[in-house]
Design an enzyme around this catalytic site. Structure first.
Site, PDB file in Angstrom:
ATOM      1  N   LEU A  33       0.815  -1.225   0.000  1.00 18.55           N
ATOM      2  CA  LEU A  33       0.000   0.000   0.000  1.00 18.55           C
ATOM      3  C   LEU A  33       0.846   1.271   0.000  1.00 18.55           C
ATOM      4  CD1 LEU A  33      -2.931  -1.087   2.387  1.00 18.55           C
ATOM      5  CD2 LEU A  33      -2.829  -1.207  -0.105  1.00 18.55           C
ATOM      6  N   ALA A  79       6.377  -2.347  -8.402  1.00 20.14           N
ATOM      7  CA  ALA A  79       7.632  -1.756  -8.874  1.00 20.14           C
ATOM      8  C   ALA A  79       7.502  -0.244  -8.935  1.00 20.14           C
ATOM      9  CB  ALA A  79       7.962  -2.287 -10.267  1.00 20.14           C
ATOM     10  N   TYR A 145      15.331   3.487 -14.900  1.00 19.96           N
ATOM     11  CA  TYR A 145      14.105   2.676 -14.869  1.00 19.96           C
ATOM     12  C   TYR A 145      14.227   1.499 -15.837  1.00 19.96           C
ATOM     13  CZ  TYR A 145       9.323   1.296 -15.940  1.00 19.96           C
ATOM     14  OH  TYR A 145       8.179   0.568 -16.181  1.00 19.96           O
TER      15      TYR A 145
END
Ligand code: UDP
Length: 328
Positions: A33, A79, A145
């Site tokens: 969360l 991710a 990324y």
């Protein structure tokens, strides 16, 4: 079958949960969360709070689930995914996207789950020459990324070979839009993606949109991307998960629409639906000029194709964002 969804409270994960349930599967959601929302988890899915970096917790959940039937396949969505943030905070990206996956895979092996579906990205291709990306195209990321996702893909391939696992790696292009129910969508505090920022501007939550860069080597000078509706993408995950379990083989597939739109073209399409103000601004670090998916493989291997186009993407994101605003 029983499906474990890490990151099932997040944007793409929550849509995958909806599509898995629609296809008749049993769903277990695992999420810390941190960016996901508990309310985005479909009420028919079982929810466990936990971190992918916490291997013991992953194993505990998988073992607890075994009581009512073993998990057949794990979908891994948890991710970090913001290109500019990865440029300024690369270590956070290595921690979450590489170490997080390492812990998750170790947990899956320990609990004897041998099928995994993994979210990768077009960013692994870097700056492809012609812009059209094939799964065999060179992978030369130009931002952290993409680099962490490529490392993750390779980890999965080596681990799968060593431990008898099957994987389905999906390389996503630009995902946007919201489920037709409007119960879920991209609901984050810090939005950075083009489509939701356009819609927030159209809804009066921002003064104007900035178009990052107008001097790229593209016909109108703005970057070209391939936009795919999140529900089309989520459906592909159901098919990918079913395929690797049924056929006991691994897949690596692009997921896009197979069509490119420049930022200027997206803005024009959106403007025709919902007027808003915009301006041209400097380039954003880490952005390649052109990324378009070749989706022949996904079509063939999964008998899948995108059903929704750019217009539906824009309309559904607008409708979802309007609903969020009205609900306060
Ligand atoms: N973009 C833009 N203005 C914004 C956000 C994004 O011009 O406010 C551009 C961005 O530079 C890129 C394209 O829109 O060329 C898609 O960016 P996004 O962040 O949506 O996805 P990415 O391709 O980085 O994953």
């Amino acid at each position: 079958m029983k499906v474990f969804v890490a990151g099932g409270a997040g944007y793409i994960g929550s849509h995958a949960v909806y599509e898995l349930l629609r296809a008749g599967h049993e769903v277990v959601v695992y999420d810390n969360l941190s960016t996901g929302r508990r309310a985005a988890v479909h009420p028919e899915a079982r929810f466990y709070e936990g971190d992918i970096l916490d291997r013991a917790r992953v194993v505990e959940v998988l073992e607890a689930e075994r009581e009512t039937g073993a998990v057949a396949v794990a979908l891994h969505f948890a991710a970090k995914l913001i290109v500019p943030e990865s440029v300024t905070h690369p270590l956070a990206y290595y921690h979450n996207n590489v170490e997080g996956l390492r812990q998750m895979l170790a947990g899956l092996i320990e609990a004897d789950v041998r099928h995994v579906v993994f979210s990768s990205t077009a960013a692994v291709y870097g700056e492809p020459g012609e812009g059209e990306c094939f799964e065999e195209s060179a992978t030369l990321p130009i931002n952290p990324y993409g680099e962490t996702k490529l490392a993750a893909e390779r980890m999965i391939q080596w681990v799968a070979a060593a431990h008898g696992m099957n994987f389905c790696v999906f390389r996503y292009f630009n995902v946007a839009g919201a489920d037709a129910s409007l119960e879920i969508g991209l609901d984050k505090d810090q939005l950075t993606h083009l489509v939701p920022l356009i819609m927030q501007t159209a809804l009066g939550q921002r003064d104007r949109l900035s178009i990052f860069g107008s001097d790229y080597d593209t016909p109108d000078g703005t970057c070209i991307r391939d936009y795919i509706h999140v529900s089309d993408l989520a459906r592909a995950h159901v098919l990918g998960a079913e395929h690797i379990v049924k056929h006991q083989e691994s897949l690596l597939l692009n997921l896009g629409s197979g069509r490119g739109y420049s930022v200027r073209e997206v803005v024009a399409e959106a403007e025709a639906l919902f007027p808003f103000a915009y301006e041209y601004a400097a380039r954003r670090p880490g952005d390649p000029a052109r990324l378009i998916a070749n989706i022949q493989k996904a079509r063939e291997q999964l008998d899948w194709q995108p059903r929704l186009g750019l217009r539906e993407i824009l309309q559904s994101d607008y409708a979802y964002r309007k609903k969020l605003l009205e609900e306060g």
